[in-house]
Design an enzyme around this catalytic site. Structure first.
Site, PDB file in Angstrom:
ATOM      1  N   GLY A  48     -28.155  10.949  -1.353  1.00 28.15           N
ATOM      2  CA  GLY A  48     -27.028  10.583  -2.323  1.00 28.15           C
ATOM      3  C   GLY A  48     -26.275  10.131  -2.475  1.00 28.15           C
ATOM      4  O   GLY A  48     -25.474   9.984  -1.644  1.00 28.15           O
ATOM      5  N   GLN A  53     -18.605   6.314  -3.587  1.00 28.65           N
ATOM      6  CA  GLN A  53     -18.134   5.076  -2.448  1.00 28.65           C
ATOM      7  C   GLN A  53     -19.698   4.126  -1.853  1.00 28.65           C
ATOM      8  O   GLN A  53     -19.219   3.560  -0.950  1.00 28.65           O
ATOM      9  CB  GLN A  53     -19.581   6.202  -1.861  1.00 28.65           C
ATOM     10  CG  GLN A  53     -19.482   7.772  -1.710  1.00 28.65           C
ATOM     11  CD  GLN A  53     -20.355   8.884  -1.312  1.00 28.65           C
ATOM     12  OE1 GLN A  53     -20.907   8.625  -2.285  1.00 28.65           O
ATOM     13  NE2 GLN A  53     -20.866   8.542   0.366  1.00 28.65           N
ATOM     14  N   CYS A  95     -22.269  12.870   4.758  1.00 26.78           N
ATOM     15  CA  CYS A  95     -21.792  11.725   4.465  1.00 26.78           C
ATOM     16  C   CYS A  95     -22.769  10.619   3.894  1.00 26.78           C
ATOM     17  O   CYS A  95     -21.547  10.086   6.008  1.00 26.78           O
ATOM     18  CB  CYS A  95     -20.755  12.487   3.658  1.00 26.78           C
ATOM     19  SG  CYS A  95     -19.820  10.854   2.198  1.00 26.78           S
ATOM     20  N   LEU A  96     -22.308  10.050   4.044  1.00 33.22           N
ATOM     21  CA  LEU A  96     -22.991   8.522   3.772  1.00 33.22           C
ATOM     22  C   LEU A  96     -21.638   7.233   4.563  1.00 33.22           C
ATOM     23  O   LEU A  96     -21.188   6.795   4.772  1.00 33.22           O
ATOM     24  CB  LEU A  96     -23.445   7.784   3.338  1.00 33.22           C
ATOM     25  CG  LEU A  96     -24.945   8.069   2.826  1.00 33.22           C
ATOM     26  CD1 LEU A  96     -25.096   7.076   1.686  1.00 33.22           C
ATOM     27  CD2 LEU A  96     -25.507   8.385   3.822  1.00 33.22           C
ATOM     28  N   HIS A 137     -22.259  17.925  -3.709  1.00 36.32           N
ATOM     29  CA  HIS A 137     -21.534  17.169  -2.774  1.00 36.32           C
ATOM     30  C   HIS A 137     -20.448  15.966  -3.519  1.00 36.32           C
ATOM     31  O   HIS A 137     -19.959  15.562  -3.589  1.00 36.32           O
ATOM     32  CB  HIS A 137     -22.764  16.907  -1.651  1.00 36.32           C
ATOM     33  CG  HIS A 137     -21.931  15.763  -1.024  1.00 36.32           C
ATOM     34  ND1 HIS A 137     -21.820  16.501  -0.003  1.00 36.32           N
ATOM     35  CD2 HIS A 137     -21.683  14.964  -0.812  1.00 36.32           C
ATOM     36  CE1 HIS A 137     -20.976  15.625   0.974  1.00 36.32           C
ATOM     37  NE2 HIS A 137     -21.573  13.977   0.236  1.00 36.32           N
ATOM     38  N   GLU A 138     -22.085  15.540  -4.724  1.00 39.44           N
ATOM     39  CA  GLU A 138     -21.762  13.974  -5.229  1.00 39.44           C
ATOM     40  C   GLU A 138     -20.451  14.498  -6.186  1.00 39.44           C
ATOM     41  O   GLU A 138     -19.504  13.817  -6.681  1.00 39.44           O
ATOM     42  CB  GLU A 138     -22.822  13.915  -5.921  1.00 39.44           C
ATOM     43  CG  GLU A 138     -23.745  13.615  -5.073  1.00 39.44           C
ATOM     44  CD  GLU A 138     -23.721  12.510  -4.023  1.00 39.44           C
ATOM     45  OE1 GLU A 138     -22.559  11.895  -4.073  1.00 39.44           O
ATOM     46  OE2 GLU A 138     -24.265  12.696  -2.454  1.00 39.44           O
ATOM     47  N   HIS A 141     -17.479  14.215  -4.473  1.00 40.04           N
ATOM     48  CA  HIS A 141     -16.938  12.728  -4.722  1.00 40.04           C
ATOM     49  C   HIS A 141     -16.003  12.109  -5.388  1.00 40.04           C
ATOM     50  O   HIS A 141     -15.290  11.580  -5.160  1.00 40.04           O
ATOM     51  CB  HIS A 141     -17.856  11.956  -4.379  1.00 40.04           C
ATOM     52  CG  HIS A 141     -18.604  11.811  -3.042  1.00 40.04           C
ATOM     53  ND1 HIS A 141     -17.559  11.181  -2.171  1.00 40.04           N
ATOM     54  CD2 HIS A 141     -19.366  11.906  -1.975  1.00 40.04           C
ATOM     55  CE1 HIS A 141     -18.155  11.729  -0.590  1.00 40.04           C
ATOM     56  NE2 HIS A 141     -19.401  11.899  -0.717  1.00 40.04           N
TER      57      HIS A 141
HETATM   58 NI    NI Z   1     -20.745  12.432   0.228  1.00 38.08          NI
END
Ligand code: NI
Length: 197
Positions: A48, A53, A95-96, A137-138, A141
């Site tokens: 995701g 991000q 997380c990226l 999670h997204e 963000h």
């Molecule tokens: Ni993340």
């Protein structure tokens, strides 16, 4: 504007703490951005990715729980709202924007999501499993919340040294001009919010 190459920003970049604004319009550039977000997500082996991000403070995220362009389903959620949480499940998340950091997070096991896709179609679905976790999670963000914020106290203590390393790297990049100044970031937010929010 919009000519910048998209890249995934890392903690503690301020856009990750920005409460993103609802999307008011979809144009060809935004479609291209979404396609690029999937590319970046696959390259980083994520499931995701939220728009903030990639430094765009608008309310949309992409998910493919198979993390593979040849498999799974590419989902785009615009202006998502989550409701009707049911049950609880604990699982490890990453997380990226925090590469190498992992920790357990407890979240509702099932949720309902309302959103729009890129064609303006309404999404109204019950999500379970990894899709439910990824969507939560997204969505976090988009509200400026990172997964470690939701870890228990022991977990937070465990990740503190790694977060400090990210903070040191960010500060040194800022000193050498590798990351924009606060003023440049604020100007960038204003430009994108004017265009899409
Ligand atoms: Ni993340």
């Amino acid at each position: 504007m919009g000519s910048n190459v998209l890249q995934i920003i890392a903690y503690p970049h301020p856009t990750l703490r920005r409460k993103s604004k609802p999307v008011k319009r979809v144009d060809s550039e935004l479609r291209a951005i979404v396609a690029e977000m999937f590319e970046l997500m696959y390259a980083a082996r994520g499931v995701g990715l939220a728009a903030n991000q990639v430094d765009l403070p608008i309310r949309l995220f992409v998910i493919n729980t198979d993390s593979d362009p040849e498999k799974g389903v590419e989902r785009v959620f615009i202006n998502p709202v989550i409701s009707q949480p049911k049950g609880f499940a604990e699982a490890e998340e990453g997380c990226l924007s925090l590469p190498g950091l992992y920790g357990n997070v407890i979240r509702p096991k099932q949720v309902r999501i309302n959103a729009y896709d890129l064609d303006g179609n309404e999404i109204n679905e019950e999500l379970t499993g990894l899709l439910a976790r990824a969507a939560q999670h997204e969505l976090d963000h988009l509200d400026g919340v990172l997964f470690f914020d939701r870890m228990n106290e022991t977990g937070k203590v465990d990740v503190r040294p790694t977060l400090e390393e990210f903070e040191i790297v960010f500060e040194s990049q800022r000193k050498t001009g590798g990351v924009p100044s606060e003023a440049d970031i604020a100007e960038h937010w204003a430009e994108w919010e004017k265009r899409y929010a």
